[in-house]
Design an enzyme around this catalytic site. Sequence first.
Site, PDB file in Angstrom:
ATOM      1  CG  ASP A 192      56.823  21.992 -19.900  1.00  0.00           C
ATOM      2  OD1 ASP A 192      57.837  22.420 -19.563  1.00  0.00           O
ATOM      3  OD2 ASP A 192      56.898  21.036 -20.799  1.00  0.00           O
ATOM      4  CB  SER A 193      58.838  23.865 -23.638  1.00  0.00           C
ATOM      5  OG  SER A 193      59.292  22.461 -23.221  1.00  0.00           O
TER       6      SER A 193
ATOM      7  CB  CYS B  57      59.168  24.874 -18.202  1.00  0.00           C
ATOM      8  SG  CYS B  57      60.401  24.620 -19.447  1.00  0.00           S
TER       9      CYS B  57
ATOM     10  CD  GLU C 123      57.774  17.212 -25.815  1.00  0.00           C
ATOM     11  OE1 GLU C 123      57.090  17.285 -26.886  1.00  0.00           O
ATOM     12  OE2 GLU C 123      57.582  17.532 -24.712  1.00  0.00           O
TER      13      GLU C 123
ATOM     14  CB  CYS D 250      64.291  18.193 -17.175  1.00  0.00           C
ATOM     15  SG  CYS D 250      63.443  18.275 -18.594  1.00  0.00           S
TER      16      CYS D 250
ATOM     17  CG  HIS E 151      59.822  16.585 -20.966  1.00  0.00           C
ATOM     18  ND1 HIS E 151      59.798  17.807 -20.732  1.00  0.00           N
ATOM     19  CD2 HIS E 151      59.405  16.364 -22.062  1.00  0.00           C
ATOM     20  CE1 HIS E 151      59.012  18.580 -21.679  1.00  0.00           C
ATOM     21  NE2 HIS E 151      58.978  17.505 -22.673  1.00  0.00           N
TER      22      HIS E 151
HETATM   23  N1  DGL Z   1      60.496  20.245 -19.399  1.00  0.00           N
HETATM   24  C1  DGL Z   1      61.357  21.310 -19.598  1.00  0.00           C
HETATM   25  C2  DGL Z   1      61.989  21.729 -18.435  1.00  0.00           C
HETATM   26  O1  DGL Z   1      61.778  21.235 -17.310  1.00  0.00           O
HETATM   27  C3  DGL Z   1      62.186  21.142 -20.882  1.00  0.00           C
HETATM   28  C4  DGL Z   1      61.893  20.729 -22.047  1.00  0.00           C
HETATM   29  C5  DGL Z   1      62.614  21.528 -23.077  1.00  0.00           C
HETATM   30  O2  DGL Z   1      63.624  21.246 -23.478  1.00  0.00           O
HETATM   31  O3  DGL Z   1      61.729  22.373 -23.817  1.00  0.00           O
HETATM   32  O4  DGL Z   1      63.235  22.099 -18.486  1.00  0.00           O
END
Ligand code: DGL
Length: 279
Positions: free
Chosen positions: A16-17, A79, A164, A198, A200
């Site tokens: 993931d990012s 991600c 974050e 997403c 997150h």
């Molecule tokens: N967690 C990432 C996703 O599922 C995105 C987070 C980011 O913007 O880096 O898209």
Amino acid sequence: MLPASAPHPAPIGVFDSGYGGLTVLREFIDALPQYDYLYLGDNARTPYGTRSFETVYQYTLEAVRWFARQGCALVILACNTASAKALRSIQQNDLPHIAGLRRVLGVLRPSTESIGQHSHSGSIGILATRGTVASLSYPTEIAHFFPHLKVYQQACPMWVPLVENNKIDTPGADYFVGESLRALFAQSAQIDTVLLACTHYPLLHKQIAAHLPAGVRLVSQGKLVAASLEDYLQRHPEIDCLLSRNGTRSFCTTDSTRDFDAHSALFFGEAVHSRQVSL
Ligand code: DGL
């Protein structure tokens, strides 16, 4: 000539990012605890959701190559942004040239192939980063499985930074969650199912649920993606036999391990000890 030696079994790579993929890893471990997992968060370059196609592709490719150098045969892009913007190019153009790596899978397909089963009204909402929304990957993928479904997308650019930075239980989070959900339902009052697209966003589940109109169903991806991985490994013994099974979990980050270890428990549900790596 000596025969080529068989590859050593290796962990499943999960990327993931930043921290969001840990919510998916949690579900993988709950469903498939016997495998080894190697997690990488590109925290030094997060967020990906606001970056261009080329940049997300380049960063994701670097991560995938890093996993291959660690011996991984299977990598999951946990991600949505990387799955939406980089997965197809990597599968089609890069994978054949990366030694040892056999498959790279994403989170879009497992989420889209079942989403229509949840909706009675035929209208669903997708909440995602700007990058995922702009890629149109969700409407395009969903149309393959459920051509009659109406899909409404809403970008939520403030949500990843809130998560974050651990600002989840704040009036600011409540404000920005409410703002994005009002914008989604202003597009259609018929939406009866909302997908958190997403990794997150499950961390904001409580705030999101509080702003949803009554009767609207909220779907998170983790369990869908874990069930899909389980099914995939059963159907692909040639990949499954390349995966090690000692129940170990390793965590790597491209940024400070102190920050990673301090924040990860929120996403993963238990403390972790990470290692810093450069890609
Ligand atoms: N967690 C990432 C996703 O599922 C995105 C987070 C980011 O913007 O880096 O898209």
